[in-house]
Scaffold this motif. Structure first.
Motif, PDB file in Angstrom:
ATOM      1  N   SER A   1      74.548 -81.514  29.610  1.00  0.00           N
ATOM      2  CA  SER A   1      75.436 -81.275  30.755  1.00  0.00           C
ATOM      3  C   SER A   1      74.851 -81.835  32.057  1.00  0.00           C
ATOM      4  N   ASP A   2      73.650 -82.376  31.996  1.00  0.00           N
ATOM      5  CA  ASP A   2      72.979 -82.915  33.176  1.00  0.00           C
ATOM      6  C   ASP A   2      73.203 -84.423  33.250  1.00  0.00           C
ATOM      7  N   ILE A   3      74.414 -84.783  33.641  1.00  0.00           N
ATOM      8  CA  ILE A   3      74.821 -86.184  33.710  1.00  0.00           C
ATOM      9  C   ILE A   3      75.489 -86.420  35.062  1.00  0.00           C
ATOM     10  N   PRO A   4      75.065 -87.444  35.817  1.00  0.00           N
ATOM     11  CA  PRO A   4      75.714 -87.720  37.102  1.00  0.00           C
ATOM     12  C   PRO A   4      77.188 -88.069  36.900  1.00  0.00           C
ATOM     13  N   SER A   5      77.988 -87.721  37.877  1.00  0.00           N
ATOM     14  CA  SER A   5      79.415 -88.041  37.795  1.00  0.00           C
ATOM     15  C   SER A   5      79.621 -89.541  37.985  1.00  0.00           C
ATOM     16  N   ASP A   6      80.723 -90.039  37.484  1.00  0.00           N
ATOM     17  CA  ASP A   6      81.073 -91.442  37.700  1.00  0.00           C
ATOM     18  C   ASP A   6      81.192 -91.729  39.188  1.00  0.00           C
ATOM     19  N   ASP A   7      81.740 -90.785  39.949  1.00  0.00           N
ATOM     20  CA  ASP A   7      81.889 -90.989  41.393  1.00  0.00           C
ATOM     21  C   ASP A   7      80.532 -91.200  42.060  1.00  0.00           C
ATOM     22  N   GLU A   8      79.526 -90.454  41.614  1.00  0.00           N
ATOM     23  CA  GLU A   8      78.183 -90.607  42.168  1.00  0.00           C
ATOM     24  C   GLU A   8      77.639 -92.008  41.869  1.00  0.00           C
ATOM     25  N   ILE A   9      77.828 -92.464  40.651  1.00  0.00           N
ATOM     26  CA  ILE A   9      77.339 -93.785  40.264  1.00  0.00           C
ATOM     27  C   ILE A   9      78.132 -94.880  40.977  1.00  0.00           C
ATOM     28  N   LEU A  10      79.443 -94.738  41.024  1.00  0.00           N
ATOM     29  CA  LEU A  10      80.282 -95.724  41.718  1.00  0.00           C
ATOM     30  C   LEU A  10      79.918 -95.806  43.197  1.00  0.00           C
TER      31      LEU A  10
ATOM     32  N   LEU B   1      84.225-103.283  40.531  1.00  0.00           N
ATOM     33  CA  LEU B   1      82.935-103.466  41.198  1.00  0.00           C
ATOM     34  C   LEU B   1      82.030-104.430  40.428  1.00  0.00           C
ATOM     35  N   ASP B   2      82.640-105.210  39.514  1.00  0.00           N
ATOM     36  CA  ASP B   2      81.912-106.212  38.730  1.00  0.00           C
ATOM     37  C   ASP B   2      80.734-105.579  37.981  1.00  0.00           C
ATOM     38  N   THR B   3      80.989-104.418  37.383  1.00  0.00           N
ATOM     39  CA  THR B   3      79.959-103.650  36.685  1.00  0.00           C
ATOM     40  C   THR B   3      80.314-103.515  35.211  1.00  0.00           C
ATOM     41  N   LYS B   4      79.361-103.841  34.354  1.00  0.00           N
ATOM     42  CA  LYS B   4      79.526-103.671  32.909  1.00  0.00           C
ATOM     43  C   LYS B   4      78.940-102.328  32.510  1.00  0.00           C
ATOM     44  N   ILE B   5      79.561-101.690  31.549  1.00  0.00           N
ATOM     45  CA  ILE B   5      79.057-100.424  31.021  1.00  0.00           C
ATOM     46  C   ILE B   5      78.528-100.696  29.615  1.00  0.00           C
ATOM     47  N   LEU B   6      77.320-100.243  29.372  1.00  0.00           N
ATOM     48  CA  LEU B   6      76.694-100.372  28.066  1.00  0.00           C
ATOM     49  C   LEU B   6      76.193 -98.987  27.665  1.00  0.00           C
ATOM     50  N   VAL B   7      76.697 -98.487  26.548  1.00  0.00           N
ATOM     51  CA  VAL B   7      76.284 -97.182  26.046  1.00  0.00           C
ATOM     52  C   VAL B   7      75.400 -97.411  24.822  1.00  0.00           C
ATOM     53  N   VAL B   8      74.192 -96.859  24.874  1.00  0.00           N
ATOM     54  CA  VAL B   8      73.242 -96.985  23.779  1.00  0.00           C
ATOM     55  C   VAL B   8      73.175 -95.640  23.067  1.00  0.00           C
ATOM     56  N   GLY B   9      73.279 -95.666  21.745  1.00  0.00           N
ATOM     57  CA  GLY B   9      73.265 -94.421  20.995  1.00  0.00           C
ATOM     58  C   GLY B   9      72.417 -94.497  19.739  1.00  0.00           C
ATOM     59  N   PRO B  10      72.087 -93.354  19.160  1.00  0.00           N
ATOM     60  CA  PRO B  10      71.172 -93.305  18.020  1.00  0.00           C
ATOM     61  C   PRO B  10      71.793 -93.639  16.666  1.00  0.00           C
ATOM     62  N   GLU B  11      73.083 -93.818  16.605  1.00  0.00           N
ATOM     63  CA  GLU B  11      73.741 -94.055  15.331  1.00  0.00           C
ATOM     64  C   GLU B  11      73.462 -95.465  14.819  1.00  0.00           C
ATOM     65  N   ASP B  12      73.690 -95.665  13.516  1.00  0.00           N
ATOM     66  CA  ASP B  12      73.558 -97.007  12.972  1.00  0.00           C
ATOM     67  C   ASP B  12      74.800 -97.827  13.343  1.00  0.00           C
ATOM     68  N   ALA B  13      74.744 -99.118  13.076  1.00  0.00           N
ATOM     69  CA  ALA B  13      75.805-100.034  13.505  1.00  0.00           C
ATOM     70  C   ALA B  13      77.173 -99.656  12.947  1.00  0.00           C
ATOM     71  N   GLU B  14      77.237 -99.281  11.684  1.00  0.00           N
ATOM     72  CA  GLU B  14      78.533 -98.958  11.070  1.00  0.00           C
ATOM     73  C   GLU B  14      79.145 -97.701  11.686  1.00  0.00           C
ATOM     74  N   ALA B  15      78.338 -96.673  11.878  1.00  0.00           N
ATOM     75  CA  ALA B  15      78.838 -95.439  12.492  1.00  0.00           C
ATOM     76  C   ALA B  15      79.285 -95.690  13.927  1.00  0.00           C
ATOM     77  N   PHE B  16      78.524 -96.507  14.644  1.00  0.00           N
ATOM     78  CA  PHE B  16      78.880 -96.833  16.022  1.00  0.00           C
ATOM     79  C   PHE B  16      80.208 -97.570  16.069  1.00  0.00           C
ATOM     80  N   LYS B  17      80.359 -98.544  15.199  1.00  0.00           N
ATOM     81  CA  LYS B  17      81.590 -99.342  15.148  1.00  0.00           C
ATOM     82  C   LYS B  17      82.800 -98.448  14.865  1.00  0.00           C
TER      83      LYS B  17
END
Length: 106
Positions: free
Chosen positions: A88-97, A14-30
């Protein structure tokens, strides 16, 4: 994030990019991204700059950031927002798609 990984190809189709933003520092994220072999983009946000821009909440008594899902189109317009009240309050991928497909058919 396991569900996003499982449905990743559906988002790509669907030509959609996923970007996840998190609280960790760059090294922990990597390290986490490499360990889990995640195919989408991860953005460390330890100073909560992105969190503040999009109004994501922090609840100390619930151990940190509340989940927030947003869909932003290529022009930068926010098309979908969901602010969760718990992890636990997260929309399903199907809902977003489904919402992406609906917008594409307009």
């Amino acid at each position: 994030m396991a569900q996003l990984r499982q449905d990743y190809e559906k988002f790509v189709k669907l030509d959609t990019k996923i970007l996840v933003v998190g609280p960790e520092d760059a090294e922990a994220f990597k390290k986490y991204w490499e360990k889990e072999n995640l195919p989408f983009i991860g953005l460390p946000d330890p100073k909560h700059k992105v969190l503040k821009l999009y109004g994501q909440e922090i609840k100390i008594f619930k151990f940190g950031r509340m989940p927030a899902q947003m869909r932003i189109d290529k022009s930068g317009k926010v098309r979908f927002v969901h602010y969760g009240h718990s992890m636990s309050d997260i929309p399903s991928d199907d809902e977003i798609l489904s919402a992406i497909e609906k917008d594409m058919s307009k």
